[in-house]
Design a protein around this motif. Structure first.
Motif, PDB file in Angstrom:
ATOM      1  N   LEU A 125     -71.588  21.549 -46.441  1.00 11.95           N
ATOM      2  CA  LEU A 125     -70.943  22.265 -45.345  1.00 11.95           C
ATOM      3  C   LEU A 125     -71.782  23.434 -44.846  1.00 11.95           C
ATOM      4  O   LEU A 125     -71.575  23.917 -43.735  1.00 11.95           O
ATOM      5  N   GLY A 126     -72.714  23.909 -45.658  1.00 14.36           N
ATOM      6  CA  GLY A 126     -73.528  25.047 -45.266  1.00 14.36           C
ATOM      7  C   GLY A 126     -72.850  26.363 -45.616  1.00 14.36           C
ATOM      8  O   GLY A 126     -71.824  26.398 -46.291  1.00 14.36           O
ATOM      9  N   PRO A 127     -73.397  27.480 -45.129  1.00 12.51           N
ATOM     10  CA  PRO A 127     -72.824  28.793 -45.444  1.00 12.51           C
ATOM     11  C   PRO A 127     -71.386  28.910 -44.951  1.00 12.51           C
ATOM     12  O   PRO A 127     -71.071  28.521 -43.829  1.00 12.51           O
ATOM     13  N   LEU A 128     -70.526  29.473 -45.798  1.00 10.86           N
ATOM     14  CA  LEU A 128     -69.108  29.578 -45.462  1.00 10.86           C
ATOM     15  C   LEU A 128     -68.608  31.015 -45.436  1.00 10.86           C
ATOM     16  O   LEU A 128     -67.420  31.243 -45.166  1.00 10.86           O
ATOM     17  N   ALA A 129     -69.472  31.963 -45.686  1.00  8.14           N
ATOM     18  CA  ALA A 129     -69.047  33.365 -45.700  1.00  8.14           C
ATOM     19  C   ALA A 129     -68.442  33.743 -44.342  1.00  8.14           C
ATOM     20  O   ALA A 129     -69.071  33.567 -43.295  1.00  8.14           O
ATOM     21  N   GLY A 130     -67.203  34.229 -44.371  1.00  4.19           N
ATOM     22  CA  GLY A 130     -66.524  34.651 -43.155  1.00  4.19           C
ATOM     23  C   GLY A 130     -65.931  33.539 -42.324  1.00  4.19           C
ATOM     24  O   GLY A 130     -65.366  33.794 -41.254  1.00  4.19           O
ATOM     25  N   ALA A 131     -66.020  32.296 -42.786  1.00  6.85           N
ATOM     26  CA  ALA A 131     -65.549  31.153 -41.998  1.00  6.85           C
ATOM     27  C   ALA A 131     -64.049  30.960 -42.130  1.00  6.85           C
ATOM     28  O   ALA A 131     -63.430  31.353 -43.127  1.00  6.85           O
ATOM     29  N   ASP A 132     -63.459  30.358 -41.100  1.00  6.24           N
ATOM     30  CA  ASP A 132     -62.081  29.883 -41.150  1.00  6.24           C
ATOM     31  C   ASP A 132     -62.131  28.381 -41.402  1.00  6.24           C
ATOM     32  O   ASP A 132     -62.730  27.633 -40.615  1.00  6.24           O
ATOM     33  N   VAL A 133     -61.494  27.946 -42.486  1.00  9.97           N
ATOM     34  CA  VAL A 133     -61.575  26.553 -42.921  1.00  9.97           C
ATOM     35  C   VAL A 133     -60.171  26.022 -43.159  1.00  9.97           C
ATOM     36  O   VAL A 133     -59.325  26.725 -43.722  1.00  9.97           O
ATOM     37  N   ALA A 134     -59.925  24.802 -42.727  1.00  6.76           N
ATOM     38  CA  ALA A 134     -58.664  24.120 -43.034  1.00  6.76           C
ATOM     39  C   ALA A 134     -58.968  22.906 -43.899  1.00  6.76           C
ATOM     40  O   ALA A 134     -59.934  22.177 -43.646  1.00  6.76           O
ATOM     41  N   VAL A 135     -58.147  22.712 -44.914  1.00  7.83           N
ATOM     42  CA  VAL A 135     -58.269  21.546 -45.791  1.00  7.83           C
ATOM     43  C   VAL A 135     -57.007  20.725 -45.622  1.00  7.83           C
ATOM     44  O   VAL A 135     -55.912  21.175 -45.963  1.00  7.83           O
ATOM     45  N   LEU A 136     -57.162  19.527 -45.063  1.00 11.53           N
ATOM     46  CA  LEU A 136     -56.024  18.639 -44.851  1.00 11.53           C
ATOM     47  C   LEU A 136     -55.789  17.847 -46.129  1.00 11.53           C
ATOM     48  O   LEU A 136     -56.641  17.076 -46.560  1.00 11.53           O
ATOM     49  N   GLY A 137     -54.625  18.052 -46.722  1.00 13.62           N
ATOM     50  CA  GLY A 137     -54.310  17.452 -48.011  1.00 13.62           C
ATOM     51  C   GLY A 137     -54.540  18.461 -49.118  1.00 13.62           C
ATOM     52  O   GLY A 137     -55.620  19.055 -49.216  1.00 13.62           O
ATOM     53  N   GLN A 138     -53.516  18.693 -49.915  1.00 16.08           N
ATOM     54  CA  GLN A 138     -53.628  19.641 -51.027  1.00 16.08           C
ATOM     55  C   GLN A 138     -53.239  18.961 -52.340  1.00 16.08           C
ATOM     56  O   GLN A 138     -52.556  19.532 -53.184  1.00 16.08           O
ATOM     57  N   GLY A 139     -53.682  17.717 -52.468  1.00  9.77           N
ATOM     58  CA  GLY A 139     -53.541  17.009 -53.721  1.00  9.77           C
ATOM     59  C   GLY A 139     -54.673  17.399 -54.657  1.00  9.77           C
ATOM     60  O   GLY A 139     -55.286  18.461 -54.497  1.00  9.77           O
ATOM     61  N   PRO A 140     -54.996  16.554 -55.635  1.00  6.04           N
ATOM     62  CA  PRO A 140     -56.014  16.916 -56.623  1.00  6.04           C
ATOM     63  C   PRO A 140     -57.382  17.253 -56.031  1.00  6.04           C
ATOM     64  O   PRO A 140     -58.056  18.156 -56.520  1.00  6.04           O
ATOM     65  N   ILE A 141     -57.789  16.535 -54.988  1.00  5.69           N
ATOM     66  CA  ILE A 141     -59.074  16.837 -54.365  1.00  5.69           C
ATOM     67  C   ILE A 141     -58.943  18.020 -53.411  1.00  5.69           C
ATOM     68  O   ILE A 141     -59.790  18.920 -53.386  1.00  5.69           O
ATOM     69  N   GLY A 142     -57.887  18.055 -52.633  1.00  5.14           N
ATOM     70  CA  GLY A 142     -57.714  19.118 -51.648  1.00  5.14           C
ATOM     71  C   GLY A 142     -57.673  20.504 -52.261  1.00  5.14           C
ATOM     72  O   GLY A 142     -58.275  21.447 -51.722  1.00  5.14           O
ATOM     73  N   VAL A 143     -56.978  20.663 -53.392  1.00  2.00           N
ATOM     74  CA  VAL A 143     -56.914  21.997 -53.996  1.00  2.00           C
ATOM     75  C   VAL A 143     -58.281  22.418 -54.525  1.00  2.00           C
ATOM     76  O   VAL A 143     -58.621  23.611 -54.501  1.00  2.00           O
TER      77      VAL A 143
END
Length: 308
Positions: A125-143
């Motif tokens: 994904l590259g640098p994530l400092a300060g980024a707004d990120v959404a994770v669709l799915g909060q199962g075992p992989i999503g969390v």
């Protein structure tokens, strides 16, 4: 069935005594019988032709080895190449295994395999400092995605799931826990709340990839994680083009390196050993284990099977 023996090994392979396995979302289609078996000359790779199928996340003890870096007696975790880990003995590539802390219970150690996959994906994904990120799915992989992305410095992590994950959202780094369908969440987003990065960690359907396209900010990045159940995926190319989007996907290539990184990450974040594997079954109850893993539910994250 006849057990594999040391003489069956090719260069680079090891013979494992299976101690535990983890059930992955990519096992679900095979468990349900929805995917055709993989046919190779002279054999059928897949139920019912291959004993121990379908499980690829394995923790075990090396019994015999033709990998110079893995000696007999070593406790390891990683991939069972033929997804046949529900078996007493498994032959697999040593490059897909790494030594793990022998003090870890095998049913806990299996978490290193999905964690390795997530670490590999997040690096892309590259640098994530300060980024707004959404994770669709909060199962075992999503969390795990939410946790690692927050640890990499994301400003805001939004986790979206039809199952209420409020009990663990904060623990895994989620700032905004959305309990609802991804499509409904996506269409209601204000422009100033659109994430620059969206991870699609649900799989098993094409619609949620479309929801990711709807949700992500212009010039944003979408990461599709997992093994698709359908080969062609339809998407709204008009929206994709007009929003100037980028999409990536892939599998974990440097398996041992990322398994080792997962071991270090677990040592730094020991709560994962306590909270990630929520349900454990004995091998005699493996049917019940898969039925549990196949239905998302509150309070259920990773399902492990003790094979010893």
């Amino acid at each position: 069935m006849p057990a594999p023996e040391a003489g069956d090994l090719r260069d680079g392979q090891v013979l494992l005594r299976s101690l535990a396995g983890g059930i992955c979302g990519s096992d679900a289609p095979d468990f349900r019988g929805l995917r055709a078996p993989l046919v190779a000359p002279g054999r059928c790779l897949g139920a019912p032709g291959l004993p121990g199928f379908p499980m690829h996340e394995v923790a075990g003890e090396v019994v015999a080895s033709r990998d110079a870096s893995l000696a007999p007696g070593t406790r390891v975790v990683g991939w069972a190449d033929s997804a046949d880990a529900i078996a007493e003995y498994v032959v697999t590539a040593g490059a897909g295994l790494a030594e793990c802390d022998a003090a870890l219970e095998p049913t806990v150690a299996v978490l290193l395999q999905p964690l390795a996959c997530v670490l590999s994906a997040v690096d892309r994904l590259g640098p994530l400092a300060g980024a707004d990120v959404a994770v669709l799915g909060q199962g075992p992989i999503g969390v795990l995605f939410s946790h690692v992305i927050k640890e990499r410095g994301a400003r805001r992590v939004t986790g979206v799931d039809v199952v209420d994950r409020g009990d663990v959202a904060g623990l895994f780094g989620v700032d905004d826990a959305v309990h609802g369908a991804t499509g409904r969440w996506a269409v209601q987003l204000a422009d100033d709340r659109r994430p620059g990065v969206v991870v699609e960690a649900i799989g098993h359907q094409t619609a949620t990839l479309g929801d990711a396209i709807d949700a992500v900010a212009p010039s944003g990045l979408i990461h599709y994680f997992g093994i698709p159940e359908e080969h062609p995926y339809a998407l709204d190319m008009w929206k994709f083009l007009r929003k100037q989007l980028t999409m990536q996907a892939g599998t974990t290539l440097e398996r041992r390196r990322y398994l080792q990184a997962a071991g270090r990450h677990l040592a730094e974040h020991p709560f994962l050993a306590e909270r990630y594997v929520t349900h454990t079954y004995g091998v005699g109850d493996v049917q019940a284990a898969y039925e549990c893993a196949d239905v998302p539910a509150e309070g259920r994250l990773k399902v492990a099977v003790s094979l010893a």
